[in-house]
Design an enzyme around this catalytic site. Structure first.
Site, mmCIF file in Angstrom:
data_model
loop_
_atom_site.group_PDB
_atom_site.id
_atom_site.type_symbol
_atom_site.label_atom_id
_atom_site.label_comp_id
_atom_site.label_asym_id
_atom_site.label_seq_id
_atom_site.Cartn_x
_atom_site.Cartn_y
_atom_site.Cartn_z
ATOM 1 N N GLY A 50 -2.558 -0.019 10.582
ATOM 2 C CA GLY A 50 -2.705 0.115 9.161
ATOM 3 C C GLY A 50 -1.750 -1.037 8.370
ATOM 4 N N GLY A 51 -0.584 -1.471 8.970
ATOM 5 C CA GLY A 51 -0.013 -2.543 8.646
ATOM 6 C C GLY A 51 0.968 -1.908 7.349
ATOM 7 N N THR A 52 1.367 -2.918 6.506
ATOM 8 C CA THR A 52 2.331 -2.526 5.782
ATOM 9 C C THR A 52 1.803 -1.427 4.359
ATOM 10 O OG1 THR A 52 3.480 -4.680 5.388
ATOM 11 C CG2 THR A 52 3.661 -3.546 3.590
ATOM 12 N N CYS A 53 0.463 -1.692 4.048
ATOM 13 C CA CYS A 53 -0.154 -1.026 2.874
ATOM 14 C C CYS A 53 -0.197 0.579 3.260
ATOM 15 C CB CYS A 53 -1.621 -1.330 2.606
ATOM 16 S SG CYS A 53 -2.461 -0.584 1.387
ATOM 17 N N HIS A 102 -15.901 5.366 -25.718
ATOM 18 C CA HIS A 102 -14.870 6.149 -26.473
ATOM 19 C C HIS A 102 -14.660 7.603 -25.956
ATOM 20 C CE1 HIS A 102 -12.424 7.069 -29.907
ATOM 21 N NE2 HIS A 102 -13.166 8.278 -29.863
#
Length: 460
Positions: A39-42, A440
């Site tokens: 998964g690494g850093t994220c 809106h």
């Protein structure tokens, strides 16, 4: 014995696993090597845990403001172990999901260990050697430790340490006034810590326009965060109460004492222990792997994706690196890095959504520039939510009528910016967006009004 694959991917961050999925689906045998956490850093120390912590900090902040909305509550307290446990569960669930996906991927061999080149197309992992005609490097980056006096003599934290912290510091001193430092500064102030930001430069997030920088500083100071800019001689020493931080500023105390110090002064690529020299792979002065517009290195058959190539420091740019490589290799496409339009966000509250050029960058090109700016007090949705800090600003080319860049500092800014990003990506004129009919009440509904206010920048 040499193990042969059709492709080798080093690193299971944001680009590696999806690339493995595409390559194996195309019938290739793939080795994916990861020495630490899938998964690494994220997933593990970046986006997912930090934004989970930001959400908890926002909940505490909103609870303290309950009376502003006519809601009566008791005293608000923060259970930091529970906050940390919630972030940890988000991380674990995401990582486990990725591991399960990779484990079920036919044609993939997931190898745990430290990969090192021993030649242009040979990688060693412990005692094993692997080779493939296609090698993809997705090794990510890590926090930099600044070369400041005494930094090696005192305890200090980085982003990895911060997301695992299960206590509230008495006084957190944040070294670095950019994106990572500011997010941690605000969230821990909301958790109850005294916080001081120490920035060497003249202002925070110096890459942004001065009005954005000044507004972010004001938002943080309104919450009781002390900001020390112009700190051009930072040093550290042990202290009975934690760490003494020397700052050479134009005003204020020369020495701050923090119970904890966070170093948030940038990141460096994980390229120094890959044996890149043995493969002949070129890097620049910062250690980033040099790539061309197709993400290819100078060595045929080797690509670099994600943080290690210096061409984008975000999860979404790393994923787009995968998309570019996969499209070109597998789909017969012709995608390039130079086509990429990068947007990003600063996840303070309110967040800053950004895309394209700043006003300062646009003016330096010498082209005729149009600028419009409106405060968030003009946005009905912001008024209704009681969150009116910030502003919207759009910068455009007077000749081509194309939007050059935009900043939305305000509630929902990280989402509303995509309306502008998409029009820029589609190469549409500002007039096309002017005649959009936004819903809106939303933050985005002010964008056509901002476009109507575009005026030439006065010459200095």
């Amino acid at each position: 014995m040499m193990q042969r694959f059709d492709a080798i991917i080093v690193g299971a961050g944001q680009a590696g696993p999806p690339l493995a999925g595409r390559l194996t689906a195309a019938g290739m045998t793939v080795a994916l090597i990861e020495r630490k956490l899938v998964g690494g850093t994220c997933v593990n120390t970046g986006c997912m845990p930090t934004k989970t912590l930001v959400a908890s900090a926002y909940a505490a902040h909103l609870a303290r403001r309950a009376q502003d909305f006519g809601i009566v509550t008791g005293a608000v307290s923060v259970d930091m172990p529970a906050v940390a446990a919630r972030a940890g569960k988000v991380v674990l669930d995401a990582r486990t999901g990725n591991e399960r996906w990779l484990g079920d991927m036919a044609g993939l061999t997931l190898i745990r260990g430290h990969a090192r080149f021993t030649g242009p197309n040979v990688i060693a992992v412990d005692d094993a050697e692997l080779t493939a005609p296609r090698i993809f490097l997705n090794v990510g980056g890590r926090a930099s430790v600044p070369d400041m006096p005494g930094v090696g003599d005192v305890p200090h934290l980085d982003n990895t340490d911060m997301v695992a912290l299960d206590l509230v510091p008495e006084h957190l001193v944040v070294i670095g006034g950019s994106y990572v430092g500011l997010e941690f500064a605000q969230m821990y102030r909301r958790f109850g810590a005294d916080v001081t930001i120490v920035e060497r430069g003249r202002r925070l997030i110096a890459h942004e326009d001065a009005d954005v920088s000044d507004a972010v500083r004001a938002i943080l100071e309104d919450e009781g965060i002390a900001v020390r800019t112009g700190a051009n001689c930072i040093a550290f020493a042990a202290h009975d109460s934690g760490v003494a931080v020397t700052v050479d500023c134009h005003a204020g105390e020369l020495v701050l004492v923090g119970s904890h110090v966070l170093l948030a002064v940038g990141r460096r690529p994980n390229t120094d222990d890959l044996g890149l020299d043995l493969a002949g792979i070129a890097t620049d002065g910062k250690g980033d792997i040099v790539v061309d517009d197709l993400l290819q290195t100078n060595v045929p058959g080797v690509w670099a994706l994600g943080d290690c190539n210096g061409r984008g420091a975000f999860t979404h740019t790393a994923y787009n690196d995968f998309e570019i490589v996969a499209a070109n290799l597998l789909d017969g496409d012709d995608r390039t890095l130079s086509e990429r339009l990068v947007g990003y966000a600063l996840y303070t509250d309110p967040p800053l959504g950004r895309v394209g050029m700043t006003q300062s960058e646009a003016e330096k090109t010498g082209r005729p520039v149009l600028v419009s700016k409106r405060p968030m007090t003009r946005v009905g949705r912001a008024v209704e939510k009681g969150e009116t800090k910030g502003f919207m600003k759009i910068v455009a080319d007077a000749g081509t009528r194309r939007i050059l860049g935009a900043a939305i500092l305000g509630t929902g800014g990280d989402e509303a910016i995509h309306g502008i990003l998409d029009m820029m990506n589609a190469d549409q004129t500002l007039d096309a967006l002017r005649w959009a009919v936004p819903i809106h009440p939303t933050v985005s509904e002010l964008i056509p009004t901002v476009l109507l206010g575009l005026e030439p920048v006065a010459k200095a």
